[in-house]
Write a protein that holds these residues in place. Structure first.
Motif, PDB file in Angstrom:
ATOM      1  N   VAL A  11       0.787  -1.192   0.002  1.00  0.00           N
ATOM      2  CA  VAL A  11      -0.064  -0.103  -0.085  1.00  0.00           C
ATOM      3  C   VAL A  11       0.740   1.224   0.028  1.00  0.00           C
ATOM      4  CG1 VAL A  11      -1.761   1.248   1.300  1.00  0.00           C
ATOM      5  CG2 VAL A  11      -1.868  -1.133   1.200  1.00  0.00           C
ATOM      6  N   VAL A  12       0.714   2.175  -1.038  1.00  0.00           N
ATOM      7  CA  VAL A  12       1.409   3.309  -1.016  1.00  0.00           C
ATOM      8  C   VAL A  12       0.740   4.459  -0.706  1.00  0.00           C
ATOM      9  CG1 VAL A  12       2.646   4.730  -2.810  1.00  0.00           C
ATOM     10  CG2 VAL A  12       2.584   2.178  -3.044  1.00  0.00           C
ATOM     11  N   LYS A  13       1.222   5.095   0.296  1.00  0.00           N
ATOM     12  CA  LYS A  13       0.272   6.496   0.818  1.00  0.00           C
ATOM     13  C   LYS A  13      -0.133   7.226  -0.161  1.00  0.00           C
ATOM     14  CE  LYS A  13       0.484   9.751   4.622  1.00  0.00           C
ATOM     15  NZ  LYS A  13       1.105  10.200   5.774  1.00  0.00           N
ATOM     16  N   THR A  14       0.733   7.635  -1.215  1.00  0.00           N
ATOM     17  CA  THR A  14       0.039   8.700  -2.209  1.00  0.00           C
ATOM     18  C   THR A  14      -0.997   8.153  -2.894  1.00  0.00           C
ATOM     19  OG1 THR A  14       1.837   7.649  -3.738  1.00  0.00           O
ATOM     20  CG2 THR A  14       2.544   9.790  -2.496  1.00  0.00           C
ATOM     21  N   ASN A  15      -1.012   6.800  -2.817  1.00  0.00           N
ATOM     22  CA  ASN A  15      -2.332   6.233  -3.574  1.00  0.00           C
ATOM     23  C   ASN A  15      -3.482   6.393  -2.812  1.00  0.00           C
ATOM     24  OD1 ASN A  15      -0.437   5.627  -5.835  1.00  0.00           O
ATOM     25  ND2 ASN A  15      -0.443   3.671  -5.464  1.00  0.00           N
ATOM     26  N   VAL A  17      -4.046   8.618  -0.363  1.00  0.00           N
ATOM     27  CA  VAL A  17      -4.352   9.978  -0.280  1.00  0.00           C
ATOM     28  C   VAL A  17      -5.242  10.359  -1.445  1.00  0.00           C
ATOM     29  CG1 VAL A  17      -3.496  12.283  -0.345  1.00  0.00           C
ATOM     30  CG2 VAL A  17      -2.293  10.579   1.053  1.00  0.00           C
ATOM     31  N   ALA A  18      -4.640   9.949  -2.774  1.00  0.00           N
ATOM     32  CA  ALA A  18      -5.288  10.204  -4.148  1.00  0.00           C
ATOM     33  C   ALA A  18      -6.794   9.611  -3.969  1.00  0.00           C
ATOM     34  CB  ALA A  18      -4.742   9.602  -5.093  1.00  0.00           C
ATOM     35  N   LEU A  19      -6.945   8.225  -3.428  1.00  0.00           N
ATOM     36  CA  LEU A  19      -8.220   7.720  -3.325  1.00  0.00           C
ATOM     37  C   LEU A  19      -9.152   8.384  -2.251  1.00  0.00           C
ATOM     38  CD1 LEU A  19     -10.025   5.435  -4.201  1.00  0.00           C
ATOM     39  CD2 LEU A  19      -9.040   3.960  -2.531  1.00  0.00           C
ATOM     40  N   VAL A  20      -8.617   8.916  -1.218  1.00  0.00           N
ATOM     41  CA  VAL A  20      -9.557   9.633  -0.257  1.00  0.00           C
ATOM     42  C   VAL A  20     -10.109  10.997  -0.797  1.00  0.00           C
ATOM     43  CG1 VAL A  20      -9.399  10.999   1.938  1.00  0.00           C
ATOM     44  CG2 VAL A  20      -8.325   8.563   1.669  1.00  0.00           C
ATOM     45  N   LYS A  21      -9.169  11.326  -1.683  1.00  0.00           N
ATOM     46  CA  LYS A  21      -9.532  12.863  -2.484  1.00  0.00           C
ATOM     47  C   LYS A  21     -10.722  12.268  -3.260  1.00  0.00           C
ATOM     48  CE  LYS A  21      -7.749  16.427  -5.059  1.00  0.00           C
ATOM     49  NZ  LYS A  21      -6.672  16.969  -5.893  1.00  0.00           N
ATOM     50  N   LYS A  22     -10.666  11.230  -4.278  1.00  0.00           N
ATOM     51  CA  LYS A  22     -11.695  10.847  -5.031  1.00  0.00           C
ATOM     52  C   LYS A  22     -13.070  10.530  -4.422  1.00  0.00           C
ATOM     53  CE  LYS A  22      -9.812   8.837  -9.085  1.00  0.00           C
ATOM     54  NZ  LYS A  22      -9.493   7.773 -10.041  1.00  0.00           N
ATOM     55  N   VAL A  23     -12.731   9.744  -3.141  1.00  0.00           N
ATOM     56  CA  VAL A  23     -14.031   9.536  -2.599  1.00  0.00           C
ATOM     57  C   VAL A  23     -14.736  10.714  -1.598  1.00  0.00           C
ATOM     58  CG1 VAL A  23     -14.624   8.242  -0.340  1.00  0.00           C
ATOM     59  CG2 VAL A  23     -13.234   7.207  -1.883  1.00  0.00           C
ATOM     60  N   ASN A  24     -13.893  11.517  -1.396  1.00  0.00           N
ATOM     61  CA  ASN A  24     -14.299  12.918  -0.827  1.00  0.00           C
ATOM     62  C   ASN A  24     -15.206  13.700  -2.016  1.00  0.00           C
ATOM     63  OD1 ASN A  24     -13.537  12.997   1.897  1.00  0.00           O
ATOM     64  ND2 ASN A  24     -11.617  13.838   1.297  1.00  0.00           N
ATOM     65  N   GLU A  25     -14.646  13.596  -3.108  1.00  0.00           N
ATOM     66  CA  GLU A  25     -15.304  14.385  -4.061  1.00  0.00           C
ATOM     67  C   GLU A  25     -16.638  13.623  -4.558  1.00  0.00           C
ATOM     68  OE1 GLU A  25     -12.396  14.414  -7.539  1.00  0.00           O
ATOM     69  OE2 GLU A  25     -11.274  16.001  -6.461  1.00  0.00           O
ATOM     70  N   SER A  26     -16.695  12.357  -4.716  1.00  0.00           N
ATOM     71  CA  SER A  26     -17.902  11.639  -5.209  1.00  0.00           C
ATOM     72  C   SER A  26     -18.685  11.465  -4.147  1.00  0.00           C
ATOM     73  CB  SER A  26     -17.379  10.271  -5.840  1.00  0.00           C
ATOM     74  OG  SER A  26     -16.994   9.502  -4.641  1.00  0.00           O
ATOM     75  N   LYS A  27     -18.475  11.331  -2.748  1.00  0.00           N
ATOM     76  CA  LYS A  27     -19.462  11.252  -1.659  1.00  0.00           C
ATOM     77  C   LYS A  27     -19.632  12.680  -0.910  1.00  0.00           C
ATOM     78  CE  LYS A  27     -19.366   6.759  -1.753  1.00  0.00           C
ATOM     79  NZ  LYS A  27     -20.509   6.099  -1.978  1.00  0.00           N
ATOM     80  N   ASN A  32      -9.671  15.130   5.135  1.00  0.00           N
ATOM     81  CA  ASN A  32      -8.838  15.889   4.283  1.00  0.00           C
ATOM     82  C   ASN A  32      -7.336  15.486   4.498  1.00  0.00           C
ATOM     83  OD1 ASN A  32      -8.561  17.257   6.466  1.00  0.00           O
ATOM     84  ND2 ASN A  32      -9.245  19.088   5.850  1.00  0.00           N
ATOM     85  N   SER A  33      -7.264  14.448   5.342  1.00  0.00           N
ATOM     86  CA  SER A  33      -5.763  14.274   5.700  1.00  0.00           C
ATOM     87  C   SER A  33      -5.790  12.584   6.189  1.00  0.00           C
ATOM     88  CB  SER A  33      -5.270  15.071   6.908  1.00  0.00           C
ATOM     89  OG  SER A  33      -5.744  14.517   7.960  1.00  0.00           O
ATOM     90  N   VAL A  34      -4.938  11.840   6.008  1.00  0.00           N
ATOM     91  CA  VAL A  34      -4.587  10.483   6.226  1.00  0.00           C
ATOM     92  C   VAL A  34      -3.318  10.349   7.521  1.00  0.00           C
ATOM     93  CG1 VAL A  34      -3.742   8.438   5.471  1.00  0.00           C
ATOM     94  CG2 VAL A  34      -5.174   9.887   3.958  1.00  0.00           C
ATOM     95  N   ALA A  35      -3.897   9.912   8.740  1.00  0.00           N
ATOM     96  CA  ALA A  35      -2.890   9.783   9.631  1.00  0.00           C
ATOM     97  C   ALA A  35      -1.814   8.824   9.287  1.00  0.00           C
ATOM     98  CB  ALA A  35      -3.616   9.485  10.911  1.00  0.00           C
ATOM     99  N   ASP A  36      -0.549   8.964   9.877  1.00  0.00           N
ATOM    100  CA  ASP A  36       0.551   7.895   9.561  1.00  0.00           C
ATOM    101  C   ASP A  36       0.386   6.746   9.848  1.00  0.00           C
ATOM    102  OD1 ASP A  36       2.179  10.043   8.751  1.00  0.00           O
ATOM    103  OD2 ASP A  36       3.086  10.649  10.647  1.00  0.00           O
ATOM    104  N   ASN A  37      -0.610   6.306  10.891  1.00  0.00           N
ATOM    105  CA  ASN A  37      -0.835   4.881  11.278  1.00  0.00           C
ATOM    106  C   ASN A  37      -1.908   4.327  10.400  1.00  0.00           C
ATOM    107  OD1 ASN A  37      -3.064   6.473  12.121  1.00  0.00           O
ATOM    108  ND2 ASN A  37      -2.871   5.705  14.262  1.00  0.00           N
ATOM    109  N   PHE A  38      -2.605   5.000   9.440  1.00  0.00           N
ATOM    110  CA  PHE A  38      -3.795   4.671   8.710  1.00  0.00           C
ATOM    111  C   PHE A  38      -3.157   3.575   7.695  1.00  0.00           C
ATOM    112  CE2 PHE A  38      -6.523   4.663   5.058  1.00  0.00           C
ATOM    113  CZ  PHE A  38      -7.559   4.047   5.686  1.00  0.00           C
ATOM    114  N   ALA A  41      -2.096   0.097   8.716  1.00  0.00           N
ATOM    115  CA  ALA A  41      -3.338  -0.671   8.999  1.00  0.00           C
ATOM    116  C   ALA A  41      -4.062  -1.038   7.881  1.00  0.00           C
ATOM    117  CB  ALA A  41      -4.210   0.248   9.835  1.00  0.00           C
ATOM    118  N   VAL A  42      -4.055  -0.569   6.818  1.00  0.00           N
ATOM    119  CA  VAL A  42      -4.443  -0.971   5.561  1.00  0.00           C
ATOM    120  C   VAL A  42      -3.457  -1.858   4.752  1.00  0.00           C
ATOM    121  CG1 VAL A  42      -4.987  -0.182   3.287  1.00  0.00           C
ATOM    122  CG2 VAL A  42      -5.640   1.194   4.885  1.00  0.00           C
ATOM    123  N   GLU A  43      -2.250  -1.763   5.082  1.00  0.00           N
ATOM    124  CA  GLU A  43      -1.099  -2.922   4.769  1.00  0.00           C
ATOM    125  C   GLU A  43      -1.526  -4.115   5.451  1.00  0.00           C
ATOM    126  OE1 GLU A  43       2.422  -3.818   2.759  1.00  0.00           O
ATOM    127  OE2 GLU A  43       1.509  -1.901   2.777  1.00  0.00           O
TER     128      GLU A  43
END
Length: 70
Positions: A11-15, A17-27, A32-38, A41-43
């Motif tokens: 899991v790459v953090k930049t990916n 963050v980009a997905l979070v941005k897309k979800v924000n736009e669609s939903k 607007n931020s991703v914690a270092d420990n997120f 956890a996804v990994e």
């Protein structure tokens, strides 16, 4: 000479963050931020998902992972 195994993250953090941005736009969300420990956890979840998929393929006598293994 024995080569060391390089740890590779799935899991790459930049990916993420980009997905979070897309979800924000669609939903219309306000996250607007991703914690270092997120990302770690996804990994962990992704690795577990892959382990389960490998087991399912093995149990079905296949050597190829397929979408139905997820």
């Amino acid at each position: 000479m024995k080569l060391g195994v390089k740890k590779v993250g799935l899991v790459v953090k930049t990916n993420v963050v980009a997905l979070v941005k897309k979800v924000n736009e669609s939903k219309g969300s306000q996250v607007n931020s991703v914690a270092d420990n997120f990302v770690p956890a996804v990994e962990v979840k992704v690795k577990k998902l892959i382990e389960e998929a490998v087991e399912r393929a093995r149990a079905n006598g296949r050597k190829t992972l397929m979408d139905k293994d997820v």
